[in-house]
Design an enzyme around this catalytic site. Sequence first.
Site, PDB file in Angstrom:
ATOM      1  N   HIS A 129      92.915 181.464  74.378  1.00 49.94           N
ATOM      2  CA  HIS A 129      93.604 181.859  72.975  1.00 49.94           C
ATOM      3  C   HIS A 129      92.647 181.020  71.947  1.00 49.94           C
ATOM      4  O   HIS A 129      91.990 179.962  72.496  1.00 49.94           O
ATOM      5  CB  HIS A 129      94.882 181.295  73.023  1.00 49.94           C
ATOM      6  N   HIS A 139      87.338 178.555  67.868  1.00 55.49           N
ATOM      7  CA  HIS A 139      86.893 178.229  69.325  1.00 55.49           C
ATOM      8  C   HIS A 139      87.852 178.401  70.681  1.00 55.49           C
ATOM      9  O   HIS A 139      88.982 178.539  70.213  1.00 55.49           O
ATOM     10  CB  HIS A 139      86.355 176.686  69.616  1.00 55.49           C
TER      11      HIS A 139
END
Length: 189
Positions: free
Chosen positions: A126, A42
Amino acid sequence: MRLFTALLPPPPAVHELSLAVERLRDLPGAGRLRWTGRPGWHFTLAFMGEVDDSLVPELRERLARAAHRTTAFPLRLRGGGRFGRRALWVGAAGGLDEMRRLADRADAAARRAGIAMDEHRRYVAHLTIARAREDTDLRPCVEALAAFEGTVWQADRLSLVRSNLPVRGVPGERPRYEVADSWPLNPAG
């Protein structure tokens, strides 16, 4: 409960990433990494940590408003990087300005709901794919990820995710994530 907000890549993007990650496992130093699994992939937008149950209803209301004020945007997994010598990640390309705006709105929603947030820092998109317990040369993996370019997908939901920490002393135990709630972003166009 331990909470954060996130963007969850759709199954086709997760599949593409899993193929890229599989190729990294034979690189120098890769054996010292603890690879995150597909269920844990995620983009964290705002990490809240432990949140008192009494604050969650207002948090949900504020996150719903933040999602409504944000237009859905194109995103794709792209390239990679590292934080120091212990965290390896895959980056993003596409609607990064919109993604940062959504991260800022999620952070503000948590603060306004009464959640003490860490000092606000500029958002860096990220998705963590591996961690090391000790300093490890991550450069071979970062170099291998440089050419990774996923297919474009539409980021169209803001998710509130509950993080269940692993049980200490249990080999192979990993954090478990469950979506506590989610809200659609405004459709594009």
